[in-house]
Design a protein around this motif. Structure first.
Motif, PDB file in Angstrom:
ATOM      1  N   LYS A  72      -7.406  -3.489  -5.530  1.00 25.51           N
ATOM      2  CA  LYS A  72      -8.682  -3.179  -4.884  1.00 25.51           C
ATOM      3  C   LYS A  72      -9.429  -4.488  -4.681  1.00 25.51           C
ATOM      4  O   LYS A  72      -9.892  -5.103  -5.635  1.00 25.51           O
ATOM      5  CB  LYS A  72      -9.504  -2.224  -5.748  1.00 25.51           C
ATOM      6  CG  LYS A  72     -10.769  -1.743  -5.063  1.00 25.51           C
ATOM      7  CD  LYS A  72     -11.544  -0.756  -5.927  1.00 25.51           C
ATOM      8  CE  LYS A  72     -10.952   0.632  -5.866  1.00 25.51           C
ATOM      9  NZ  LYS A  72     -11.806   1.643  -6.555  1.00 25.51           N
ATOM     10  N   ASN A 107     -12.369  -2.750  -1.041  1.00 23.52           N
ATOM     11  CA  ASN A 107     -12.570  -1.290  -1.042  1.00 23.52           C
ATOM     12  C   ASN A 107     -13.254  -0.834   0.242  1.00 23.52           C
ATOM     13  O   ASN A 107     -13.968   0.163   0.240  1.00 23.52           O
ATOM     14  CB  ASN A 107     -13.386  -0.845  -2.266  1.00 23.52           C
ATOM     15  CG  ASN A 107     -13.101   0.606  -2.645  1.00 23.52           C
ATOM     16  OD1 ASN A 107     -12.018   1.124  -2.393  1.00 23.52           O
ATOM     17  ND2 ASN A 107     -14.080   1.272  -3.244  1.00 23.52           N
ATOM     18  N   ALA A 108     -13.062  -1.579   1.295  1.00 24.66           N
ATOM     19  CA  ALA A 108     -13.749  -1.247   2.551  1.00 24.66           C
ATOM     20  C   ALA A 108     -12.888  -1.535   3.775  1.00 24.66           C
ATOM     21  O   ALA A 108     -13.401  -1.639   4.888  1.00 24.66           O
ATOM     22  CB  ALA A 108     -15.060  -2.031   2.645  1.00 24.66           C
ATOM     23  N   CYS A 121      -9.697  -6.360   3.624  1.00 20.72           N
ATOM     24  CA  CYS A 121      -8.905  -7.449   3.024  1.00 20.72           C
ATOM     25  C   CYS A 121      -7.408  -7.187   2.965  1.00 20.72           C
ATOM     26  O   CYS A 121      -6.624  -8.116   2.872  1.00 20.72           O
ATOM     27  CB  CYS A 121      -9.418  -7.754   1.617  1.00 20.72           C
ATOM     28  SG  CYS A 121      -8.958  -6.503   0.382  1.00 20.72           S
ATOM     29  N   GLY A 122      -7.005  -5.937   2.978  1.00 13.67           N
ATOM     30  CA  GLY A 122      -5.577  -5.606   2.970  1.00 13.67           C
ATOM     31  C   GLY A 122      -4.916  -5.642   1.600  1.00 13.67           C
ATOM     32  O   GLY A 122      -3.717  -5.378   1.488  1.00 13.67           O
ATOM     33  N   CYS A 141      -4.967  -3.599  -0.655  1.00 20.14           N
ATOM     34  CA  CYS A 141      -4.552  -2.253  -1.073  1.00 20.14           C
ATOM     35  C   CYS A 141      -3.449  -1.680  -0.195  1.00 20.14           C
ATOM     36  O   CYS A 141      -3.132  -0.498  -0.305  1.00 20.14           O
ATOM     37  CB  CYS A 141      -5.768  -1.331  -0.993  1.00 20.14           C
ATOM     38  SG  CYS A 141      -6.371  -1.166   0.707  1.00 20.14           S
ATOM     39  N   ASN A 192      -4.292   0.957   4.848  1.00 20.35           N
ATOM     40  CA  ASN A 192      -5.210   0.510   3.803  1.00 20.35           C
ATOM     41  C   ASN A 192      -5.486   1.726   2.913  1.00 20.35           C
ATOM     42  O   ASN A 192      -6.179   2.658   3.329  1.00 20.35           O
ATOM     43  CB  ASN A 192      -6.529   0.004   4.395  1.00 20.35           C
ATOM     44  CG  ASN A 192      -6.366  -1.339   5.068  1.00 20.35           C
ATOM     45  OD1 ASN A 192      -5.521  -2.138   4.679  1.00 20.35           O
ATOM     46  ND2 ASN A 192      -7.173  -1.601   6.085  1.00 20.35           N
TER      47      ASN A 192
HETATM   48 FE1  FES Z   1      -9.638  -4.375   0.875  1.00 20.81          FE
HETATM   49 FE2  FES Z   1      -8.526  -1.929   0.866  1.00 20.81          FE
HETATM   50  S1  FES Z   1      -9.251  -3.046  -0.821  1.00 20.81           S
HETATM   51  S2  FES Z   1      -8.753  -3.292   2.542  1.00 20.81           S
END
Ligand code: FES
Ligand code: FES
Length: 221
Positions: free
Chosen positions: A105, A108-109, A112-113, A115, A125
């Motif tokens: 994580k 969480n949005a 960033c990839g 996940c 994602n």
């Molecule tokens: Fe960054 Fe899912 S935690 S895209």
């Protein structure tokens, strides 16, 4: 002979306590503080301890737990049936419910990839994917890539190319790289960069990550 100077009249001694009179009817500073502290204490106590009686209302009952749903899905070849809050992301399902903490994580949005996992062979994602929508889905995480002790070719290529530093982004990079190779977007370093652009590496290992993807794609030909 010098003569002693005449003695000057002395001012009268100040009274020890203020004289009684109209002014003393006003509260002294000490009385004022004592009064307001007591009142304030009563307000605080009323608010925290006796609030409901002050306002004539009982505290609200704790709200019911949010609705949950059952979902059955396959993760790394293993079938799971779980009941989760309808708002649970696939990432939280993996990490919190199934103990698969390889998927990271980061933001969480969706930015960033870290996940990234494969759902039915497509990279997603997982932080943006609702778990309850995955009934019957096949999910692959970093824990499911290797074949026993034999690493997935892209995992091996990351080691060969030294394509990580801290490693936090690496599970997502590898899953995304697997998707990128399966999609056939490996015609050039520029194309790999473009199709891996959703995966951020704060350590800046991009050149070596691209080499690892190239190495693996070349091994497929
Ligand atoms: Fe960054 Fe899912 S935690 S895209
Ligand atoms: Fe550290 Fe990518 S290796 S963020």
């Amino acid at each position: 002979m010098p003569t002693e100077p005449p003695e000057l009249p002395q001012p009268p001694e100040p009274p020890v306590s203020p004289p009684e009179g109209p002014a003393s009817a006003a509260p002294s500073r000490r009385t004022f503080i004592a009064t307001t502290t007591a009142v304030g204490g009563a307000v605080v106590a009323g608010g925290l301890v006796a609030g409901p009686s002050v306002f004539g209302a009982e505290p609200a009952e704790a709200t019911d737990a949010p609705p949950g749903s059952g979902v059955s899905l396959t993760v790394n070849g293993e079938r799971h049936t779980v009941t989760v809050d309808n708002r649970t992301s696939l990432l939280d399902l993996l990490r919190e419910h199934l103990g698969l903490t390889g998927s990271k994580k980061g933001c969480n949005a969706g930015a960033c990839g870290a996940c990234t996992v494969l759902v039915d062979g497509r990279r997603v994602n997982s932080c943006l994917t609702l778990a309850v929508r995955l009934e019957g889905a096949e999910v692959t995480t970093i824990e499911g890539l290797a074949d026993g002790d034999r690493l997935h070719p892209l995992q091996q290529a990351f080691i060969d190319q030294d394509a990580f530093q801290c490693g936090y982004c690496t599970p997502g990079q590898i899953l995304s790289g697997v998707g990128c190779i399966d999609e056939g977007h490996t015609g050039s370093p520029e194309e790999i960069r473009e199709f891996m652009s959703g995966n951020i590496c704060r350590c800046g290992c991009y050149v070596k990550i691209v080499r690892a993807v190239e190495q693996t794609a070349a091994g497929r030909k």
